[in-house]
Design a protein around this motif. Structure first.
Motif, mmCIF file in Angstrom:
data_model
loop_
_atom_site.group_PDB
_atom_site.id
_atom_site.type_symbol
_atom_site.label_atom_id
_atom_site.label_comp_id
_atom_site.label_asym_id
_atom_site.label_seq_id
_atom_site.Cartn_x
_atom_site.Cartn_y
_atom_site.Cartn_z
ATOM 1 N N MET A 1 -9.382 3.318 10.639
ATOM 2 C CA MET A 1 -8.489 4.042 11.546
ATOM 3 C C MET A 1 -7.042 3.680 11.217
ATOM 4 S SD MET A 1 -8.415 3.995 15.707
ATOM 5 C CE MET A 1 -7.224 5.008 16.592
ATOM 6 N N SER A 2 -6.200 4.666 11.006
ATOM 7 C CA SER A 2 -4.815 4.405 10.628
ATOM 8 C C SER A 2 -3.996 4.003 11.838
ATOM 9 C CB SER A 2 -4.192 5.654 9.984
ATOM 10 O OG SER A 2 -4.142 6.720 10.911
ATOM 11 N N THR A 3 -2.935 3.280 11.589
ATOM 12 C CA THR A 3 -2.013 2.868 12.645
ATOM 13 C C THR A 3 -0.644 3.438 12.362
ATOM 14 O OG1 THR A 3 -1.350 0.837 11.521
ATOM 15 C CG2 THR A 3 -3.316 0.720 12.918
ATOM 16 N N GLN A 4 0.263 3.249 13.321
ATOM 17 C CA GLN A 4 1.614 3.765 13.166
ATOM 18 C C GLN A 4 2.309 3.179 11.945
ATOM 19 O OE1 GLN A 4 4.291 2.516 16.214
ATOM 20 N NE2 GLN A 4 5.807 4.092 15.804
ATOM 21 N N THR A 5 1.987 1.947 11.595
ATOM 22 C CA THR A 5 2.688 1.281 10.499
ATOM 23 C C THR A 5 2.147 1.647 9.122
ATOM 24 O OG1 THR A 5 1.240 -0.658 10.646
ATOM 25 C CG2 THR A 5 3.228 -0.672 11.998
ATOM 26 N N ASP A 6 1.010 2.358 9.056
ATOM 27 C CA ASP A 6 0.421 2.670 7.758
ATOM 28 C C ASP A 6 1.330 3.531 6.899
ATOM 29 O OD1 ASP A 6 -1.788 1.200 8.352
ATOM 30 O OD2 ASP A 6 -3.035 2.911 8.941
ATOM 31 N N GLN A 7 2.232 4.287 7.514
ATOM 32 C CA GLN A 7 3.089 5.209 6.765
ATOM 33 C C GLN A 7 4.248 4.504 6.077
ATOM 34 O OE1 GLN A 7 5.610 7.696 9.440
ATOM 35 N NE2 GLN A 7 4.572 6.574 11.107
ATOM 36 N N PHE A 8 4.457 3.217 6.370
ATOM 37 C CA PHE A 8 5.608 2.501 5.846
ATOM 38 C C PHE A 8 5.202 1.508 4.759
ATOM 39 C CE2 PHE A 8 6.595 3.302 10.393
ATOM 40 C CZ PHE A 8 7.593 4.250 10.193
ATOM 41 N N LEU A 9 6.103 1.301 3.798
ATOM 42 C CA LEU A 9 5.901 0.275 2.786
ATOM 43 C C LEU A 9 6.365 -1.064 3.344
ATOM 44 C CD1 LEU A 9 7.256 2.228 -0.318
ATOM 45 C CD2 LEU A 9 4.879 1.910 0.357
ATOM 46 N N GLU A 10 5.547 -2.092 3.161
ATOM 47 C CA GLU A 10 5.873 -3.392 3.747
ATOM 48 C C GLU A 10 5.928 -4.513 2.731
ATOM 49 O OE1 GLU A 10 4.587 -4.258 7.860
ATOM 50 O OE2 GLU A 10 2.855 -3.026 7.319
ATOM 51 N N GLU A 11 5.716 -4.224 1.458
ATOM 52 C CA GLU A 11 5.669 -5.269 0.442
ATOM 53 C C GLU A 11 6.573 -4.919 -0.728
ATOM 54 O OE1 GLU A 11 1.554 -5.362 -0.586
ATOM 55 O OE2 GLU A 11 1.076 -6.863 0.941
ATOM 56 N N GLY A 12 7.183 -5.963 -1.291
ATOM 57 C CA GLY A 12 7.949 -5.792 -2.500
ATOM 58 C C GLY A 12 7.099 -6.106 -3.718
ATOM 59 N N PRO A 13 7.670 -5.981 -4.906
ATOM 60 C CA PRO A 13 6.910 -6.247 -6.132
ATOM 61 C C PRO A 13 6.375 -7.675 -6.214
ATOM 62 C CG PRO A 13 9.261 -5.966 -6.593
ATOM 63 C CD PRO A 13 9.040 -5.520 -5.198
ATOM 64 N N ALA A 14 6.971 -8.605 -5.497
ATOM 65 C CA ALA A 14 6.485 -9.995 -5.531
ATOM 66 C C ALA A 14 5.074 -10.121 -4.985
ATOM 67 C CB ALA A 14 7.418 -10.902 -4.740
ATOM 68 N N ALA A 15 4.649 -9.151 -4.173
ATOM 69 C CA ALA A 15 3.313 -9.219 -3.573
ATOM 70 C C ALA A 15 2.216 -8.752 -4.522
ATOM 71 C CB ALA A 15 3.280 -8.380 -2.296
ATOM 72 N N HIS A 16 2.595 -8.283 -5.691
ATOM 73 C CA HIS A 16 1.617 -7.697 -6.613
ATOM 74 C C HIS A 16 1.577 -8.491 -7.914
ATOM 75 C CE1 HIS A 16 1.370 -4.389 -3.783
ATOM 76 N NE2 HIS A 16 2.687 -4.312 -3.820
ATOM 77 N N GLN A 17 1.183 -9.742 -7.788
ATOM 78 C CA GLN A 17 1.070 -10.643 -8.930
ATOM 79 C C GLN A 17 -0.374 -10.641 -9.415
ATOM 80 O OE1 GLN A 17 1.834 -14.778 -8.024
ATOM 81 N NE2 GLN A 17 2.637 -15.181 -10.071
ATOM 82 N N SER A 18 -0.555 -10.372 -10.691
ATOM 83 C CA SER A 18 -1.906 -10.331 -11.240
ATOM 84 C C SER A 18 -2.448 -11.745 -11.431
ATOM 85 C CB SER A 18 -1.907 -9.600 -12.581
ATOM 86 O OG SER A 18 -1.299 -10.409 -13.584
#
Length: 300
Positions: A1-18
Motif C-alpha cells: 500500500m502506497s503512502t503520501q511519501t512514496d512520491q518523493f525521493l528521499e535518498e542521495g547517491p550515497a545510499a546506493h553503494q554496491s
C-alpha cells in the motif's frame, strides 16, 4: 500500500553503494591507525549563529533520587546504588554533523530535494520526507584537501573563497585523485582555533565557492565536508541572479542530494599529511531531525 511519501525521493547517491564498492573502501587501511574527526560537545560550545545553543543538564542524580524518594529497584538497596541520567538539548547540527536532505529549503513553496515541500511534508515534529532517519551510513574512501597547507599558512582568513582551480591544484600537490563515490573533506584551518571564539572569528566561514561545488559534483562525490559550520564560503562571492546567499548548499544538497558534513575536525589528518583514508560516519536515525550529530573517524 502506497503512502503520501512514496512520491518523493528521499535518498542521495550515497545510499546506493554496491557490495564491491563497500569492500573496496574497507580494503583501504594498511596501518591500523585511527583518527577522530570530531571534538567533544559541551554546554555553551560554539555553534552556527542561528542555531539553538547546545546544553547538557542532569535529570537524575544519586542525591536527587534520594531527595525525591524515587526507588528504581524497590526497597532492597543496602549498597546505596544510584545512577545519573542527563537531558541534552540543541540541534542535530551541533559539532561534527551531516545535513539531512530536508535541512535546506528554497523557493516560495519552501521545497527541498526530491520534490517535498513544507506545505505537505513538514509537521510539528519535523520533516516527514528526507529527514534524519533517511541518512545512510558512510563507509567510503575519504579524501582530505588541505587548502591552508597548500598555501603554506595555518588557516584561511575569514570569508576566504576556495575555487575549483585551487582545489584541483591542491589535489595535484597532494598526489590524490577524486573518484566517483568519494567523500571529500576540505580543510580551512578554522578548527585549529577551537574552541576559542575570538580566535575562530579570524577564520570564520572560509570555504568552497560555487565553482568548487560544481567541480566536486563533476567528480562524482557522494558527500563533501569541511571544518567550518557553513561548509561553503560566506558571504557568497557569486550569489547569482536572483541572489542566493548559499548557492553551494543549493547545488549540492537541494538539487543533487550530495550530503554535506560540517564542523569536521581535520587538524590531525593535516598534521600527518594523511590525504586518503577510510571514512566512517554512522548517523543517528531520528525521525523529524534535519541532520545528525556524528563522531566520524578516518582509518589508514
Amino acid at each position: 500500500m502506497s503512502t503520501q511519501t512514496d512520491q518523493f525521493l528521499e535518498e542521495g547517491p550515497a545510499a546506493h553503494q554496491s557490495p564491491n564498492e563497500l569492500l573496496a573502501a574497507l580494503q583501504l587501511p594498511r596501518q591500523g591507525r585511527l583518527y577522530s574527526l570530531s571534538v567533544p560537545r559541551f554546554t555553551g560550545m560554539p555553534v552556527f549563529g542561528a542555531h539553538p545553543p547546545f546544553d547538557v543538564s542532569m535529570y537524575r542524580t544519586p542525591a536527587g533520587l534520594r531527595g525525591d524518594g524515587v526507588k528504581p529497584w524497590g526497597e532492597v538497596n543496602e549498597v546505596n546504588l544510584g545512577y545519573m541520567a542527563e537531558v541534552m538539548s540543541g540541534t542535530s547540527h551541533s559539532g561534527a554533523h551531516v545535513d539531512a536532505l530536508a535541512h535546506m529549503t528554497i523557493g516560495d513553496d519552501d521545497h527541498w530535494y526530491g520534490g517535498a515541500a513544507a506545505g505537505t511534508c513538514l509537521g510539528d515534529r519535523g520533516p516527514t520526507v528526507g529527514d534524519g532517519s533517511k541518512i545512510p551510513p558512510f563507509i567510503r574512501r575519504g579524501i582530505l584537501l588541505d587548502v591552508p597547507g597548500y598555501r603554506g599558512i595555518n588557516a584561511l582568513p575569514a570569508n576566504e573563497p576556495v575555487n575549483a582551480e585551487e582545489l584541483q591544484a591542491v589535489a595535484r600537490h597532494q598526489g590524490v585523485t577524486i573518484t566517483p563515490g568519494d567523500v571529500v573533506m576540505i580543510r580551512t584551518g578554522y578548527m585549529s582555533e577551537w574552541p576559542d571564539p575570538e580566535r575562530m572569528a579570524r577564520h570564520v566561514t572560509a570555504g568552497p565557492d560555487i565553482s568548487a561545488a560544481r567541480w566536486l559534483l563533476e567528480q562524482g562525490v557522494v558527500a563533501a565536508g569541511s571544518d567550518t559550520e557553513t561548509f561553503e564560503v560566506q558571504p557568497a562571492p557569486d550569489p547569482g541572479s536572483p541572489a542566493n546567499p548559499q548557492p553551494v548548499h543549493t547545488l549540492l544538497l537541494i538539487e543533487n542530494a550530495i550530503y554535506l558534513f560540517e564542523s569536521i575536525y581535520l587538524e590531525d589528518l593535516a598534521r600527518d599529511r594523511v590525504y586518503e583514508f577510510l571514512f566512517v560516519a554512522l548517523p543517528i536515525k531520528v525521525k523529524g531531525a534535519t541532520g545528525s550529530m556524528l563522531d566520524p573517524v578516518a582509518i589508514i
